[in-house]
Design a protein around this motif. Structure first.
Motif, PDB file in Angstrom:
ATOM      1  N   SER A 152     -14.937  50.950 -47.253  1.00  0.00           N
ATOM      2  CA  SER A 152     -14.085  50.136 -46.754  1.00  0.00           C
ATOM      3  C   SER A 152     -13.310  50.742 -45.569  1.00  0.00           C
ATOM      4  N   LYS A 190     -14.714  42.546 -56.156  1.00  0.00           N
ATOM      5  CA  LYS A 190     -14.199  41.062 -55.334  1.00  0.00           C
ATOM      6  C   LYS A 190     -12.637  41.012 -55.664  1.00  0.00           C
ATOM      7  N   GLU A 191     -12.242  41.212 -56.927  1.00  0.00           N
ATOM      8  CA  GLU A 191     -10.893  41.173 -57.313  1.00  0.00           C
ATOM      9  C   GLU A 191     -10.026  42.370 -56.658  1.00  0.00           C
ATOM     10  N   ASN A 193     -10.199  43.423 -53.708  1.00  0.00           N
ATOM     11  CA  ASN A 193      -9.714  43.033 -52.236  1.00  0.00           C
ATOM     12  C   ASN A 193      -9.605  44.121 -51.397  1.00  0.00           C
ATOM     13  N   SER A 198     -16.212  42.018 -47.352  1.00  0.00           N
ATOM     14  CA  SER A 198     -16.351  40.552 -47.604  1.00  0.00           C
ATOM     15  C   SER A 198     -17.359  40.514 -48.866  1.00  0.00           C
TER      16      SER A 198
END
Length: 233
Positions: A152, A190-191, A193, A198
């Motif tokens: 990330s 996903k959670e 974030n 993406s």
């Protein structure tokens, strides 16, 4: 042509599996993307699949994909689904829209370095060896979040989800717990974030087990033999 017939049957099976996923497991799947695996199949055969509606193809080997890209006339999205060595990253980044098989910090950093040189943001998936098989590539479940955090922070790489290659079982029901664990890892990622990500693709399921994979939450399946028959050698 059998490719067209096979694709029609596979899409019917995919739609039925989506319905079962939504009804039985309460998984909200609107659609599932099909990646046609074209290893050892001719350009002519691939073009027939594209004409029948295939929009994404998956290749295991970079050189084979490069050779095919020079003569393939149909417009298609290229995805690398095979193991990627760091010394092949330059070629991979120049060709593939998605690299599904990122399995180390070192590889992710090298992809980022190469992508930056050509002003590209490379979409990737992390490959997870959720069954901990000695013969399979991929990181363990406990390594998902640490590696995702590293990725990330890379400006020219976009983490888009997870991929796994499940063990082969004649009884595909035996894959269900593996796919279920992958879905939990996917939702956890996903959670989280994380910035610069993406998280939208959970790539699991092949010719033998794609229906079960979809029922357990897969929205990207990789099918070769089911479309093209046995590989051409």
């Amino acid at each position: 042509m059998f490719v067209t017939e096979n694709l029609t049957k596979i899409m019917e099976n995919i739609n039925h599996a989506i319905t079962r996923a939504n009804q039985i497991n309460m998984i909200k799947l609107d659609d599932v993307k099909l990646v046609a695996v074209t290893k050892n199949h001719s350009v002519l055969t691939i073009e027939k699949a594209i004409a029948a509606g295939v929009v994404a193809i998956g290749e295991n080997r970079i050189q084979e994909a490069l050779d095919k890209s020079l003569t393939l006339t149909g417009k298609v999205e290229w995805q690398l689904i095979g193991h990627l060595q760091t010394n092949k990253v330059r070629q991979a980044v120049s060709l593939f829209d998605m690299i599904q098989s990122v399995d180390s910090e070192r590889l992710a950093i090298e992809i980022n370095r190469v992508a930056k040189k050509i002003n590209k943001r490379q979409d990737i998936l992390m490959q997870i060896n959720v069954a901990n098989e000695d013969t399979k590539f991929g990181i363990s479940a406990k390594e998902v979040m640490p590696l995702a955090r590293v990725i990330s922070n890379l400006e020219n790489v976009r983490l888009c989800g997870l991929m796994t290659v499940a063990p082969f079982y004649e009884n595909t029901e035996l894959t269900r717990p593996i796919f279920r664990e992958m879905y939990q890892l996917f939702m956890g990622l996903k959670e989280a974030n994380l910035p610069n990500t993406s998280i939208e693709w959970l790539s699991m399921g092949m010719t033998n087990d794609y229906s079960v994979a979809i029922e357990e939450g897969s929205n990207l399946v990789r099918i070769g033999t089911g479309i093209f028959g046995q590989r051409e050698y």
